[in-house]
Design a protein around this motif. Structure first.
Motif, mmCIF file in Angstrom:
data_model
loop_
_atom_site.group_PDB
_atom_site.id
_atom_site.type_symbol
_atom_site.label_atom_id
_atom_site.label_comp_id
_atom_site.label_asym_id
_atom_site.label_seq_id
_atom_site.Cartn_x
_atom_site.Cartn_y
_atom_site.Cartn_z
ATOM 1 N N ALA A 7 0.860 -1.191 0.000
ATOM 2 C CA ALA A 7 0.000 0.000 0.000
ATOM 3 C C ALA A 7 0.888 1.230 0.000
ATOM 4 C CB ALA A 7 -0.903 -0.007 1.236
ATOM 5 N N GLY A 8 0.505 2.209 -0.802
ATOM 6 C CA GLY A 8 1.321 3.409 -0.855
ATOM 7 C C GLY A 8 0.758 4.443 -1.804
ATOM 8 N N ILE A 9 1.558 5.424 -2.078
ATOM 9 C CA ILE A 9 1.189 6.478 -3.019
ATOM 10 C C ILE A 9 2.221 6.476 -4.139
ATOM 11 C CG2 ILE A 9 -0.096 8.041 -1.501
ATOM 12 C CD1 ILE A 9 2.515 9.418 -0.849
ATOM 13 N N TYR A 10 1.836 7.059 -5.268
ATOM 14 C CA TYR A 10 2.770 7.107 -6.387
ATOM 15 C C TYR A 10 2.575 8.394 -7.156
ATOM 16 C CZ TYR A 10 -1.324 5.580 -9.048
ATOM 17 O OH TYR A 10 -2.579 5.501 -9.599
ATOM 18 N N LEU A 11 3.639 8.805 -7.830
ATOM 19 C CA LEU A 11 3.617 9.998 -8.671
ATOM 20 C C LEU A 11 4.055 9.582 -10.072
ATOM 21 C CD1 LEU A 11 4.535 10.932 -5.646
ATOM 22 C CD2 LEU A 11 5.097 13.077 -6.758
ATOM 23 N N LEU A 12 3.310 10.006 -11.065
ATOM 24 C CA LEU A 12 3.696 9.855 -12.457
ATOM 25 C C LEU A 12 4.134 11.226 -12.949
ATOM 26 C CD1 LEU A 12 0.776 7.612 -13.755
ATOM 27 C CD2 LEU A 12 2.966 6.901 -12.761
ATOM 28 N N LEU A 13 5.301 11.307 -13.564
ATOM 29 C CA LEU A 13 5.897 12.579 -13.953
ATOM 30 C C LEU A 13 6.248 12.574 -15.427
ATOM 31 C CD1 LEU A 13 8.382 12.696 -10.955
ATOM 32 C CD2 LEU A 13 6.183 13.860 -11.059
ATOM 33 N N GLY A 14 5.982 13.680 -16.098
ATOM 34 C CA GLY A 14 6.317 13.782 -17.509
ATOM 35 C C GLY A 14 5.954 15.133 -18.061
ATOM 36 N N GLU A 15 5.688 15.178 -19.365
ATOM 37 C CA GLU A 15 5.331 16.419 -20.042
ATOM 38 C C GLU A 15 4.178 16.172 -20.996
ATOM 39 O OE1 GLU A 15 8.649 18.121 -22.052
ATOM 40 O OE2 GLU A 15 9.633 18.794 -20.212
ATOM 41 N N LEU A 16 3.383 17.196 -21.200
ATOM 42 C CA LEU A 16 2.295 17.165 -22.169
ATOM 43 C C LEU A 16 2.293 18.495 -22.902
ATOM 44 C CD1 LEU A 16 -0.120 15.544 -23.281
ATOM 45 C CD2 LEU A 16 -1.555 16.715 -21.588
ATOM 46 N N ASP A 17 2.414 18.455 -24.214
ATOM 47 C CA ASP A 17 2.472 19.660 -25.044
ATOM 48 C C ASP A 17 3.592 20.602 -24.594
ATOM 49 O OD1 ASP A 17 0.277 18.749 -26.506
ATOM 50 O OD2 ASP A 17 -1.160 19.714 -25.154
ATOM 51 N N GLY A 18 4.722 20.020 -24.208
ATOM 52 C CA GLY A 18 5.884 20.811 -23.835
ATOM 53 C C GLY A 18 5.864 21.374 -22.439
ATOM 54 N N ALA A 19 4.819 21.103 -21.651
ATOM 55 C CA ALA A 19 4.725 21.612 -20.275
ATOM 56 C C ALA A 19 4.765 20.440 -19.300
ATOM 57 C CB ALA A 19 3.430 22.404 -20.085
ATOM 58 N N PRO A 20 5.352 20.639 -18.106
ATOM 59 C CA PRO A 20 5.409 19.544 -17.131
ATOM 60 C C PRO A 20 4.021 19.154 -16.658
ATOM 61 C CG PRO A 20 6.091 21.616 -16.126
ATOM 62 C CD PRO A 20 5.969 21.879 -17.595
ATOM 63 N N LEU A 21 3.867 17.891 -16.325
ATOM 64 C CA LEU A 21 2.589 17.376 -15.844
ATOM 65 C C LEU A 21 2.872 16.254 -14.862
ATOM 66 C CD1 LEU A 21 -0.526 17.652 -16.211
ATOM 67 C CD2 LEU A 21 -0.362 15.824 -17.922
ATOM 68 N N ALA A 22 1.992 16.103 -13.880
ATOM 69 C CA ALA A 22 2.150 15.041 -12.892
ATOM 70 C C ALA A 22 0.788 14.481 -12.529
ATOM 71 C CB ALA A 22 2.868 15.561 -11.638
ATOM 72 N N TYR A 23 0.808 13.269 -12.019
ATOM 73 C CA TYR A 23 -0.403 12.637 -11.500
ATOM 74 C C TYR A 23 -0.048 11.987 -10.173
ATOM 75 C CZ TYR A 23 -4.445 9.565 -11.020
ATOM 76 O OH TYR A 23 -5.578 8.937 -10.553
ATOM 77 N N ILE A 24 -0.904 12.158 -9.184
ATOM 78 C CA ILE A 24 -0.685 11.578 -7.856
ATOM 79 C C ILE A 24 -1.793 10.577 -7.579
ATOM 80 C CG2 ILE A 24 -0.507 12.047 -5.382
ATOM 81 C CD1 ILE A 24 0.411 14.900 -6.133
ATOM 82 N N GLY A 25 -1.434 9.359 -7.227
ATOM 83 C CA GLY A 25 -2.427 8.328 -6.957
ATOM 84 C C GLY A 25 -2.077 7.522 -5.723
ATOM 85 N N GLU A 26 -2.988 6.628 -5.348
ATOM 86 C CA GLU A 26 -2.768 5.765 -4.193
ATOM 87 C C GLU A 26 -3.361 4.396 -4.486
ATOM 88 O OE1 GLU A 26 -5.356 4.481 -2.242
ATOM 89 O OE2 GLU A 26 -6.985 5.635 -3.170
ATOM 90 N N GLY A 27 -2.934 3.419 -3.704
ATOM 91 C CA GLY A 27 -3.488 2.089 -3.864
ATOM 92 C C GLY A 27 -3.019 1.167 -2.773
ATOM 93 N N GLU A 28 -3.823 0.142 -2.515
ATOM 94 C CA GLU A 28 -3.397 -0.879 -1.558
ATOM 95 C C GLU A 28 -2.360 -1.809 -2.183
ATOM 96 O OE1 GLU A 28 -6.633 -2.125 1.499
ATOM 97 O OE2 GLU A 28 -7.678 -1.883 -0.428
ATOM 98 N N ASP A 29 -2.308 -1.823 -3.513
ATOM 99 C CA ASP A 29 -1.282 -2.535 -4.267
ATOM 100 C C ASP A 29 -0.911 -1.602 -5.420
ATOM 101 O OD1 ASP A 29 0.188 -4.052 -6.078
ATOM 102 O OD2 ASP A 29 -0.982 -5.880 -5.756
ATOM 103 N N ILE A 30 0.202 -0.870 -5.249
ATOM 104 C CA ILE A 30 0.559 0.139 -6.237
ATOM 105 C C ILE A 30 0.761 -0.473 -7.616
ATOM 106 C CG2 ILE A 30 2.286 1.851 -6.904
ATOM 107 C CD1 ILE A 30 2.851 2.382 -4.029
ATOM 108 N N SER A 31 1.397 -1.624 -7.670
ATOM 109 C CA SER A 31 1.683 -2.228 -8.964
ATOM 110 C C SER A 31 0.403 -2.543 -9.724
ATOM 111 C CB SER A 31 2.532 -3.495 -8.786
ATOM 112 O OG SER A 31 1.823 -4.477 -8.047
ATOM 113 N N ALA A 32 -0.608 -3.060 -9.016
ATOM 114 C CA ALA A 32 -1.881 -3.382 -9.675
ATOM 115 C C ALA A 32 -2.555 -2.118 -10.179
ATOM 116 C CB ALA A 32 -2.783 -4.130 -8.702
#
Length: 319
Positions: free
Chosen positions: A53-78
């Motif tokens: 169980a934990g939290i995760y951040l996805l990091l990257g760019e969209l249309d040349g601007a930085p973008l991130a997504y923050i999520g959580e799960g009891e099984d991060i991999s799933a």
């Protein structure tokens, strides 16, 4: 004043490459951080801690601007396999868990909500997340534990190249002086320099009726003060991204008269970064910023402070 204590951080480059997967752990903290480029995400998700169980951040760019997504799960991999692998913009992932899988569903939902709220309030990196969720109800003891967990996490994340939670905008007791005509004499900022230990500097473009004020504070931060003038970006080179970030976050914004100003104080990594972003063009802040009390350039003031008087004057602006 209580002296800040140092902390011991261990980074482990799993495959020996600085651009590959790495883990980060802070001494006397139960948290565990795993960062992986997208090209190694399958390997990362096969690791035992990825099923915690934990939290995760996805990091990257969209249309040349930085973008991130923050999520959580009891099984991060799933969670990442079933949902977020469909997102095509992210290039790296950060997985945050605790040793022995000590976080529960309520804990990670609380951490997710707090991270989203913090990221939105700082505004350095836009989020793909929609509205910020409300934190779940936790006991007083659990809230204290999760806030302590976050305090440590905010120390670790910059070490793995995640700076979206660094708060460089500052509320300040000091305000920049109003811009003045070039024929007026130099005016010091309000308050004595020695009152708080701040050392005060000013950047001026007399022909453009431009002035910005900054302080070098006791923590070694170079802070451009709220109310300072700013100019549209013209030739910023490597500072273009930073300038756009401050505009996007509202740190640089038009005032009621339509003139660009710093709406809040902001911490820069160097005097040159501060001078360039404020003036809108590449600038040498070491000679552009002048010590308010003596009129010395930052370079000469620094040389004097270090007991080395070999500073010399040169043009602060490259064009």
């Amino acid at each position: 004043m209580t002296r800040a204590l140092g902390r011991s951080l261990e980074l482990y480059y799993i495959d020996g490459r600085p651009d590959g997967m790495l883990t980060a752990e802070l001494f006397n903290w139960t948290g565990h951080v795993l960062m992986a480029p997208r090209t190694q995400i399958a390997t990362a998700l096969a690791r035992p801690e990825a099923s915690y169980a934990g939290i995760y951040l996805l990091l990257g760019e969209l249309d040349g601007a930085p973008l991130a997504y923050i999520g959580e799960g009891e099984d991060i991999s799933a969670r990442i396999r079933s949902h977020d692998v469909k997102k095509d913009w992210w290039s790296s992932a950060v997985l945050v868990t605790a040793t022995a899988n000590k976080l529960n569903k309520a804990h990670v939902r609380y951490l997710e909500a707090r991270l989203i709220a913090e990221a939105k309030s700082i505004g350095r990196t836009p989020l793909e997340n929609g509205t910020a969720p409300n934190p779940p109800s936790l006991s007083e003891a659990d809230v204290a534990k999760m806030e302590a967990f976050l305090e440590n996490l905010f120390v670790v994340l910059p070490a793995v190249r995640v700076d979206m939670f660094i708060q460089r905008a500052r509320s300040s007791d000091h305000k920049a002086s109003a811009p003045k005509e070039s024929k007026q004499p130099r005016q010091p900022l309000p308050g004595p320099e020695t009152a708080s230990g701040d050392v005060r500097f000013r950047l001026e473009l007399p022909r453009k009726n431009f002035s910005a004020d900054a302080v070098l504070n006791e923590r070694g931060e170079f802070v451009v003060l709220a109310g300072s003038n700013a100019r549209p970006a013209q030739n910023l080179g490597s500072y273009t991204g930073l300038y756009n970030e401050l505009v996007r976050a509202g740190v640089i914004a038009p005032d009621t008269a339509g003139q660009l100003r710093f709406a809040s104080s902001y911490v820069f990594n160097s005097p040159s970064a501060a001078a360039s972003v404020a003036s809108g063009t590449s600038a040498n802040g070491a000679v552009g910023w002048k010590h308010v009390e003596t009129g010395m350039t930052y370079k000469d003031w620094e040389a004097q402070r270090l007991g080395n008087g070999d500073g010399f004057a040169e043009s602060p602006f490259g064009n």
